[in-house]
Design an enzyme around this catalytic site. Structure first.
Site, PDB file in Angstrom:
ATOM      1  N   ALA A  81       1.375  -1.104   0.367  1.00  0.00           N
ATOM      2  CA  ALA A  81      -0.138  -0.052  -0.109  1.00  0.00           C
ATOM      3  C   ALA A  81       0.770   1.408  -0.072  1.00  0.00           C
ATOM      4  CB  ALA A  81      -0.801  -0.525   1.192  1.00  0.00           C
ATOM      5  N   THR A  99      -0.351   8.068   3.756  1.00  0.00           N
ATOM      6  CA  THR A  99       0.125   6.478   3.669  1.00  0.00           C
ATOM      7  C   THR A  99       1.257   5.884   4.017  1.00  0.00           C
ATOM      8  OG1 THR A  99      -1.901   6.423   2.142  1.00  0.00           O
ATOM      9  CG2 THR A  99      -0.072   4.585   1.832  1.00  0.00           C
ATOM     10  N   THR A 133      11.623   0.776  -3.277  1.00  0.00           N
ATOM     11  CA  THR A 133      11.581   1.540  -4.814  1.00  0.00           C
ATOM     12  C   THR A 133      13.290   1.848  -4.870  1.00  0.00           C
ATOM     13  OG1 THR A 133      11.289   2.957  -6.089  1.00  0.00           O
ATOM     14  CG2 THR A 133      10.681   3.421  -3.870  1.00  0.00           C
ATOM     15  N   ASP A 134      13.866   2.014  -6.324  1.00  0.00           N
ATOM     16  CA  ASP A 134      15.286   1.939  -6.823  1.00  0.00           C
ATOM     17  C   ASP A 134      14.901   3.714  -6.170  1.00  0.00           C
ATOM     18  OD1 ASP A 134      13.708   2.659  -8.587  1.00  0.00           O
ATOM     19  OD2 ASP A 134      14.655   1.628 -10.044  1.00  0.00           O
ATOM     20  N   GLU A 135      14.082   4.469  -6.552  1.00  0.00           N
ATOM     21  CA  GLU A 135      14.051   5.484  -6.275  1.00  0.00           C
ATOM     22  C   GLU A 135      14.836   6.875  -5.067  1.00  0.00           C
ATOM     23  OE1 GLU A 135      10.859   8.079  -8.250  1.00  0.00           O
ATOM     24  OE2 GLU A 135      10.007   6.591  -9.685  1.00  0.00           O
ATOM     25  N   TYR A 159       8.038  11.303  -3.762  1.00  0.00           N
ATOM     26  CA  TYR A 159       7.411  10.202  -3.436  1.00  0.00           C
ATOM     27  C   TYR A 159       8.544   9.996  -3.318  1.00  0.00           C
ATOM     28  CZ  TYR A 159       7.494   5.088  -5.166  1.00  0.00           C
ATOM     29  OH  TYR A 159       7.199   3.764  -5.313  1.00  0.00           O
ATOM     30  N   LYS A 163       8.983   7.178   0.525  1.00  0.00           N
ATOM     31  CA  LYS A 163       9.290   5.368   0.835  1.00  0.00           C
ATOM     32  C   LYS A 163      10.676   5.936   1.202  1.00  0.00           C
ATOM     33  CE  LYS A 163       7.984   2.515  -1.442  1.00  0.00           C
ATOM     34  NZ  LYS A 163       6.896   1.992  -0.969  1.00  0.00           N
ATOM     35  N   PRO A 292       9.730  18.483 -12.732  1.00  0.00           N
ATOM     36  CA  PRO A 292      10.448  18.931 -12.035  1.00  0.00           C
ATOM     37  C   PRO A 292      10.855  18.012 -10.972  1.00  0.00           C
ATOM     38  CG  PRO A 292       8.880  19.995 -11.365  1.00  0.00           C
ATOM     39  CD  PRO A 292       8.585  19.162 -12.478  1.00  0.00           C
TER      40      PRO A 292
HETATM   41  P1  NAD Z   1      -0.588   2.050  -7.096  1.00  0.00           P
HETATM   42  O1  NAD Z   1      -0.344   3.356  -6.369  1.00  0.00           O
HETATM   43  O2  NAD Z   1      -0.774   0.734  -8.624  1.00  0.00           O
HETATM   44  O3  NAD Z   1      -1.265   1.060  -5.866  1.00  0.00           O
HETATM   45  C1  NAD Z   1      -1.163   1.409  -4.230  1.00  0.00           C
HETATM   46  C2  NAD Z   1      -2.471   0.521  -4.110  1.00  0.00           C
HETATM   47  O4  NAD Z   1      -2.247   0.752  -2.361  1.00  0.00           O
HETATM   48  C3  NAD Z   1      -3.710   0.994  -4.552  1.00  0.00           C
HETATM   49  O5  NAD Z   1      -4.629  -0.158  -4.674  1.00  0.00           O
HETATM   50  C4  NAD Z   1      -4.095   1.891  -3.388  1.00  0.00           C
HETATM   51  O6  NAD Z   1      -5.561   2.204  -3.662  1.00  0.00           O
HETATM   52  C5  NAD Z   1      -3.703   1.541  -2.478  1.00  0.00           C
HETATM   53  N1  NAD Z   1      -3.726   2.501  -0.959  1.00  0.00           N
HETATM   54  C6  NAD Z   1      -3.421   3.454  -1.171  1.00  0.00           C
HETATM   55  N2  NAD Z   1      -2.782   4.401   0.314  1.00  0.00           N
HETATM   56  C7  NAD Z   1      -2.933   2.742   1.193  1.00  0.00           C
HETATM   57  C8  NAD Z   1      -3.695   2.832   2.507  1.00  0.00           C
HETATM   58  N3  NAD Z   1      -3.908   4.190   2.862  1.00  0.00           N
HETATM   59  N4  NAD Z   1      -4.468   1.730   3.712  1.00  0.00           N
HETATM   60  C9  NAD Z   1      -4.457   0.936   2.268  1.00  0.00           C
HETATM   61  N5  NAD Z   1      -4.512   1.573   0.541  1.00  0.00           N
HETATM   62  C10 NAD Z   1      -3.712   2.107   0.266  1.00  0.00           C
HETATM   63  O7  NAD Z   1       0.496   0.958  -6.753  1.00  0.00           O
HETATM   64  P2  NAD Z   1       1.989  -0.016  -7.171  1.00  0.00           P
HETATM   65  O8  NAD Z   1       2.371   0.426  -8.686  1.00  0.00           O
HETATM   66  O9  NAD Z   1       1.022  -1.033  -7.731  1.00  0.00           O
HETATM   67  O10 NAD Z   1       3.418   0.047  -6.158  1.00  0.00           O
HETATM   68  C11 NAD Z   1       3.095  -0.641  -4.785  1.00  0.00           C
HETATM   69  C12 NAD Z   1       3.620  -0.665  -3.810  1.00  0.00           C
HETATM   70  O11 NAD Z   1       5.157  -0.778  -4.805  1.00  0.00           O
HETATM   71  C13 NAD Z   1       4.209   0.621  -3.332  1.00  0.00           C
HETATM   72  O12 NAD Z   1       4.823   0.369  -2.714  1.00  0.00           O
HETATM   73  C14 NAD Z   1       5.432   1.015  -4.500  1.00  0.00           C
HETATM   74  O13 NAD Z   1       5.565   2.039  -4.081  1.00  0.00           O
HETATM   75  C15 NAD Z   1       6.059   0.277  -4.848  1.00  0.00           C
HETATM   76  N6  NAD Z   1       7.147  -0.244  -6.133  1.00  0.00           N
HETATM   77  C16 NAD Z   1       6.489   0.480  -7.459  1.00  0.00           C
HETATM   78  C17 NAD Z   1       7.193   0.174  -8.690  1.00  0.00           C
HETATM   79  C18 NAD Z   1       6.321   0.344 -10.487  1.00  0.00           C
HETATM   80  O14 NAD Z   1       7.248   0.310 -10.757  1.00  0.00           O
HETATM   81  N7  NAD Z   1       4.961   0.832  -9.564  1.00  0.00           N
HETATM   82  C19 NAD Z   1       8.194   0.017  -8.437  1.00  0.00           C
HETATM   83  C20 NAD Z   1       8.974  -0.582  -6.813  1.00  0.00           C
HETATM   84  C21 NAD Z   1       8.321  -0.080  -5.546  1.00  0.00           C
HETATM   85  O1  DAU Z   2      11.400   2.927 -10.819  1.00  0.00           O
HETATM   86  C1  DAU Z   2      10.790   3.058  -9.278  1.00  0.00           C
HETATM   87  C2  DAU Z   2       9.661   3.760  -9.692  1.00  0.00           C
HETATM   88  O2  DAU Z   2       9.062   3.610 -11.041  1.00  0.00           O
HETATM   89  C3  DAU Z   2       8.500   3.424  -9.171  1.00  0.00           C
HETATM   90  O3  DAU Z   2       8.443   3.888  -7.400  1.00  0.00           O
HETATM   91  C4  DAU Z   2       7.178   4.088  -9.230  1.00  0.00           C
HETATM   92  O4  DAU Z   2       6.484   4.052  -7.779  1.00  0.00           O
HETATM   93  C5  DAU Z   2       7.155   3.759 -10.508  1.00  0.00           C
HETATM   94  O5  DAU Z   2       5.861   4.527 -10.832  1.00  0.00           O
HETATM   95  C6  DAU Z   2       7.773   4.595 -11.370  1.00  0.00           C
HETATM   96  O6  DAU Z   2       8.532   6.064 -11.083  1.00  0.00           O
HETATM   97  P1  DAU Z   2       8.374   6.867 -12.170  1.00  0.00           P
HETATM   98  O7  DAU Z   2       8.692   8.167 -11.768  1.00  0.00           O
HETATM   99  O8  DAU Z   2      10.419   6.220 -13.363  1.00  0.00           O
HETATM  100  O9  DAU Z   2       7.640   5.968 -13.071  1.00  0.00           O
HETATM  101  P2  DAU Z   2       7.080   6.582 -14.443  1.00  0.00           P
HETATM  102  O10 DAU Z   2       5.786   5.892 -15.424  1.00  0.00           O
HETATM  103  O11 DAU Z   2       6.206   7.598 -13.320  1.00  0.00           O
HETATM  104  O12 DAU Z   2       7.585   7.957 -15.410  1.00  0.00           O
HETATM  105  C7  DAU Z   2       8.648   6.984 -16.064  1.00  0.00           C
HETATM  106  C8  DAU Z   2       9.582   7.587 -17.199  1.00  0.00           C
HETATM  107  O13 DAU Z   2       8.787   8.023 -18.188  1.00  0.00           O
HETATM  108  C9  DAU Z   2      10.371   8.773 -16.372  1.00  0.00           C
HETATM  109  O14 DAU Z   2      11.589   9.019 -16.365  1.00  0.00           O
HETATM  110  C10 DAU Z   2       9.039  10.129 -16.640  1.00  0.00           C
HETATM  111  C11 DAU Z   2       9.046   9.817 -18.149  1.00  0.00           C
HETATM  112  N1  DAU Z   2       7.732  10.045 -18.263  1.00  0.00           N
HETATM  113  C12 DAU Z   2       6.144   9.472 -17.409  1.00  0.00           C
HETATM  114  C13 DAU Z   2       4.942   9.806 -17.627  1.00  0.00           C
HETATM  115  C14 DAU Z   2       3.739   9.677 -17.207  1.00  0.00           C
HETATM  116  C15 DAU Z   2       7.335  10.579 -19.867  1.00  0.00           C
HETATM  117  O15 DAU Z   2       8.301  11.338 -20.447  1.00  0.00           O
HETATM  118  N2  DAU Z   2       6.130  10.890 -19.553  1.00  0.00           N
HETATM  119  C16 DAU Z   2       4.543  10.843 -19.098  1.00  0.00           C
HETATM  120  O16 DAU Z   2       3.054  10.944 -19.613  1.00  0.00           O
END
Ligand code: NAD
Ligand code: DAU
Length: 356
Positions: A81, A99, A133-135, A159, A163, A292
């Site tokens: 979450a 959160t 996350t790696d971020e 963000y 994390k 930004p």
């Molecule tokens: P997402 O935004 O798609 O999903 C997040 C989920 O958490 C949603 O279902 C939302 O309803 C729920 N949520 C939000 N606040 C909540 C709360 N207070 N209580 C209970 N539920 C809540 O995110 P995701 O991309 O599936 O990422 C999941 C996890 O993995 C996150 O912790 C994110 O930081 C981490 N992560 C994501 C990525 C990526 O590329 N998406 C990569 C590395 C790590």
């Molecule tokens: O690295 C892991 C992370 O990856 C997770 O922790 C985050 O939850 C997940 O959202 C993701 O973060 P990013 O910022 O890397 O993902 P995003 O898809 O938003 O963007 C990927 C790259 O693409 C980033 O360099 C920004 C760029 N971008 C994104 C959007 C939405 C664009 O150029 N155009 C766009 O419209």
């Protein structure tokens, strides 16, 4: 046996729950607040399955979490979450603090009390796995080595800062109270059920909708892409065999500039669903104002996970991205359902400010 998953209606959480129900003979309690990013339709295929119990609620609701723990006695809690979108954290960081920091803290407190009261064997076996996350490691120079688990934390967005704070809390609950925690730090995921605010699904959905494909800045920012099912298999492996208190980086060795990703998606769509006018979807690419504080490069060194736990990704970027594009083409109804009023408001706000 039971596990408690938080955020299991989001992108990665839903993929994890679906895989878990398909593979394990164990009940999964799925606690999700259903923010704009949570979607029970992603779980439609396990509707009514006795191995899955969905609970609508907040990880920051201590009373609810305490009740769920007491009632179901899980052997593990896996915390997905979070507020997860960097652009949204720039427009409005408060939900991320609430959160990702306060929510994780309350969850840890409830879990600590529950774990402390468990009988000996159950206390020994219990695990709290935090999905991160790696971020949190910040941005890499072009020639710098990939992030290892000991790389210093240098979060650059609200963000990633939130994390990072949650990772530190999790670490401290192990160091101070002995809570048996595991943390995974993963690179960018892609695959089915990915909300179309993130790069890959947004490009697929906009391309098919005849809209612009907004590339931030020069499009040369690098991300390290991992197919979501591989992230889920890594989490299962860490849960099963990870050493308590350790951190595991998860990645697919797939560093790619954003523009290359967008062009690859266009090429796949040209092949699988050609435009009526015969032109390439790449004609829809537009360069827009940069994010930004945009991190230039992420790259994960996943050798510890491979060396110690024998995990490797199953998909290459080529196989994973093809599966992903095909999934969106065959699941258009899911896309339409998630494009709610609040989603449309977000698109207007974010991309309205990013005009060329
Ligand atoms: P997402 O935004 O798609 O999903 C997040 C989920 O958490 C949603 O279902 C939302 O309803 C729920 N949520 C939000 N606040 C909540 C709360 N207070 N209580 C209970 N539920 C809540 O995110 P995701 O991309 O599936 O990422 C999941 C996890 O993995 C996150 O912790 C994110 O930081 C981490 N992560 C994501 C990525 C990526 O590329 N998406 C990569 C590395 C790590
Ligand atoms: O690295 C892991 C992370 O990856 C997770 O922790 C985050 O939850 C997940 O959202 C993701 O973060 P990013 O910022 O890397 O993902 P995003 O898809 O938003 O963007 C990927 C790259 O693409 C980033 O360099 C920004 C760029 N971008 C994104 C959007 C939405 C664009 O150029 N155009 C766009 O419209």
């Amino acid at each position: 046996m039971t596990i408690l998953v938080t955020g299991g209606a989001g992108f990665i959480g839903a993929n994890f729950v679906l895989d878990w129900v398909a593979q394990a003979d164990e009940l999964v309690i799925n606690l999700d607040k259903l923010t704009y990013a949570g979607n029970v339709q992603s779980l439609a295929s396990i509707d009514g399955n006795p191995k899955h119990l969905f609970v609508h609620g907040d990880i920051a609701d201590s009373a609810l979490v305490e009740k769920l723990l007491a009632e179901h006695q899980p052997r593990a809690v896996i915390n997905f979450a979070a507020e997860s979108h960097v652009d949204r954290s720039i427009h409005g960081p408060e939900d991320f603090i609430q959160t990702n920091i306060v929510g994780t803290f309350r969850l840890l407190e409830a879990v600590r009390a529950y774990w402390k009261a468990l009988p000996g064997d159950a206390q020994q076996a219990f695990r709290f796995l935090h999905v991160s996350t790696d971020e949190v490691y910040g941005s890499l120079a072009p020639d710098a080595p990939a992030f290892t688990e000991t790389h210093q934390y240098e979060p650059n967005s609200p963000y990633s800062a939130s994390k990072a704070a949650s990772d530190h809390l999790v670490r401290s609950y192990h160091h101070t109270y002995g809570l048996p925690v595991l943390t995974t730090n993963c690179s960018n995921n892609y695959g089915p059920y990915h909300f179309p605010e993130k790069l890959i699904p947004l490009m697929i959905v906009n391309a098919l909708g005849g809209k612009g494909l907004p590339v931030y800045g020069d499009g040369q920012q690098i991300r390290d892409w991992l197919y979501v099912k591989d992230h889920c298999s890594a989490i299962r492996r860490v849960l099963e065999a990870g050493t308590v208190g350790e951190v595991y980086n998860v990645g697919g060795w797939n560093e790619k500039p954003n523009l290359e990703i967008v062009n690859r998606i266009c090429a796949l769509l040209d092949e699988l669903r050609p435009r009526a006018d015969g032109k390439s979807y790449s004609e829809q690419i537009t360069f827009v104002t940069d994010r930004p504080g945009h991190d230039r490069r992420y790259a994960i060194d996943a050798r510890k996970l491979e060396r110690e736990l024998g995990w490797k990704p199953a998909e290459t970027f080529e196989t994973g991205i093809r599966k992903t594009v095909e999934w969106y083409l065959s699941n258009w109804q899911w896309v339409e359902n998630v494009q709610s009023g609040s989603y449309r408001e977000w698109v207007e706000k974010n991309y309205g400010e990013r005009s060329e």
